[in-house]
Design a protein around this motif. Structure first.
Motif, short mmCIF file in Angstrom:
data_model
loop_
_atom_site.label_atom_id
_atom_site.label_comp_id
_atom_site.label_asym_id
_atom_site.label_seq_id
_atom_site.Cartn_x
_atom_site.Cartn_y
_atom_site.Cartn_z
N PHE A 290 8.56 -4.71 -2.58
CA PHE A 290 7.41 -5.31 -1.89
C PHE A 290 7.30 -6.78 -2.24
O PHE A 290 6.89 -7.59 -1.40
N THR B 106 9.71 -8.52 -0.03
CA THR B 106 9.19 -8.59 1.34
C THR B 106 8.20 -9.73 1.48
O THR B 106 8.21 -10.49 2.45
N SER B 107 7.31 -9.84 0.49
CA SER B 107 6.30 -10.89 0.56
C SER B 107 6.94 -12.28 0.49
O SER B 107 6.50 -13.21 1.17
N PHE C 297 0.48 -8.32 1.99
CA PHE C 297 1.47 -7.30 1.65
C PHE C 297 1.43 -6.94 0.16
O PHE C 297 1.40 -5.75 -0.18
N PRO C 298 1.45 -7.88 -0.78
CA PRO C 298 1.36 -7.45 -2.19
C PRO C 298 0.02 -6.83 -2.52
O PRO C 298 -0.04 -5.87 -3.27
N HIS D 288 0.20 -3.25 -0.68
CA HIS D 288 1.31 -2.38 -1.03
C HIS D 288 1.43 -2.20 -2.53
O HIS D 288 1.58 -1.09 -3.03
N GLU E 256 7.25 4.95 1.87
CA GLU E 256 6.67 3.60 1.81
C GLU E 256 7.71 2.54 2.05
O GLU E 256 7.44 1.50 2.67
N ASN F 20 7.61 -0.24 5.01
CA ASN F 20 7.75 -1.64 4.70
C ASN F 20 8.85 -2.29 5.51
O ASN F 20 8.70 -3.41 6.00
#
Lengths: 170, 101
Positions: A34, A37-38, A53-54, A57, B35, B39
């Motif tokens: 995650f 991703t961020s 997102f952080p 998630h 998840e 994502n």
């Protein structure tokens, strides 16, 4: 270069989620995914999404799973005897994914592969952003509460179903 | 160049998530792979909307809803796993074989 530096832990961490021996590790590795991703969203210039997102998630989802995992005594070692059973069908699906990659990648990305050779595919330059640009928060708010406001209100029923489900499961 | 890199990354995370979801014996690991899948789908939507849809941002808006659904499904999933653990004392996926012969 900075893209591969920021996103390469996601490649390893994603695999470790599926293959870690300890179930607690398989809840901790998605936190790295995650985070990557961020950082990708930061590179795209979507600063609001890169912040949300952080917070959601990692801060809500991964923490909830950590509570579940740490409350229970979950056996450490798993028996991987059934992995090869899924190999024919999943191998075909994997080959289809791999075949689709050749439509996206061009020869500049990975040389010596039979990919497309035009280097001008999927180029997009925005000139309006240099004049006056909206932040990501402004654009999302401009759309979410005006044109998509019905969707926004209907999605609150998700949380209604969530509260009913959790209270019924006790 | 950046578009292809991010799309490949999201496809890779999606396939790893499906692989982990199918071949996991533990319920918690299956939910974490779910998840990962959500994502990866989020990155895909947001990337396409950033590159091609500056006017309506449909992908970015939809990814907000996907985040909401992921959070709700995490809560319900962990409640279900908790109640299964409380009655069966184990979190293996293939333990519900009472209907088999």
């Amino acid at each position: 270069m900075i893209l591969s530096v920021l996103s390469s832990p996601a490649l390893v961490s994603g695999l470790m989620v599926a293959r870690a021996k300890n179930p607690v590790h398989s809840v901790l590795f998605p936190i790295l995914v995650f985070r990557d991703t961020s950082s990708l969203l930061l590179l795209l210039g979507l600063y609001f999404s890169a912040m949300i997102f952080p917070v959601v998630h990692i801060g809500a989802i991964a923490v909830s799973f950590l509570f579940v995992v740490m409350m229970f005594y979950i056996q450490i070692a798993e028996i991987h005897e059934e992995v090869l059973r899924y190999l024919p069908v999943s191998g075909i699906i994997g080959l289809i994914f791999w075949w689709e990659m050749f439509f996206i990648l061009d020869n500049e990305t990975i040389p010596l592969l039979p990919t497309q050779r035009n280097t001008t595919s999927l180029r997009y330059t925005v000139y309006a952003v240099k004049v006056r640009s909206w932040t990501n928060l402004e654009t999302l708010g401009n759309l979410l509460y005006t044109y998509y406001s019905v969707w926004f209100l209907v999605s609150s029923t998700i949380f209604k179903a969530l509260s009913w489900g959790v209270s019924l499961l006790k | 160049m950046m578009l292809e890199h991010i799309l490949v990354l999201s496809a890779y995370l999606f396939s790893i998530g499906i692989y982990g979801l199918i071949t996991s014996q533990n319920m918690v690991r299956a939910l974490m792979c779910l998840e990962l899948i959500l994502n990866a789908v989020n990155i895909n939507f947001v990337t396409f909307s950033d590159f091609f849809d500056s006017r309506q941002l449909k992908g970015n808006i939809f990814s907000i809803f996907v985040i909401a659904i992921a959070a709700a499904e995490v809560a319900i999933g962990s409640a279900i796993v908790s109640s299964i653990y409380r009655t069966r004392k184990s979190t293996r996926i293939n333990q519900s074989t009472l209907l088999n012969k």
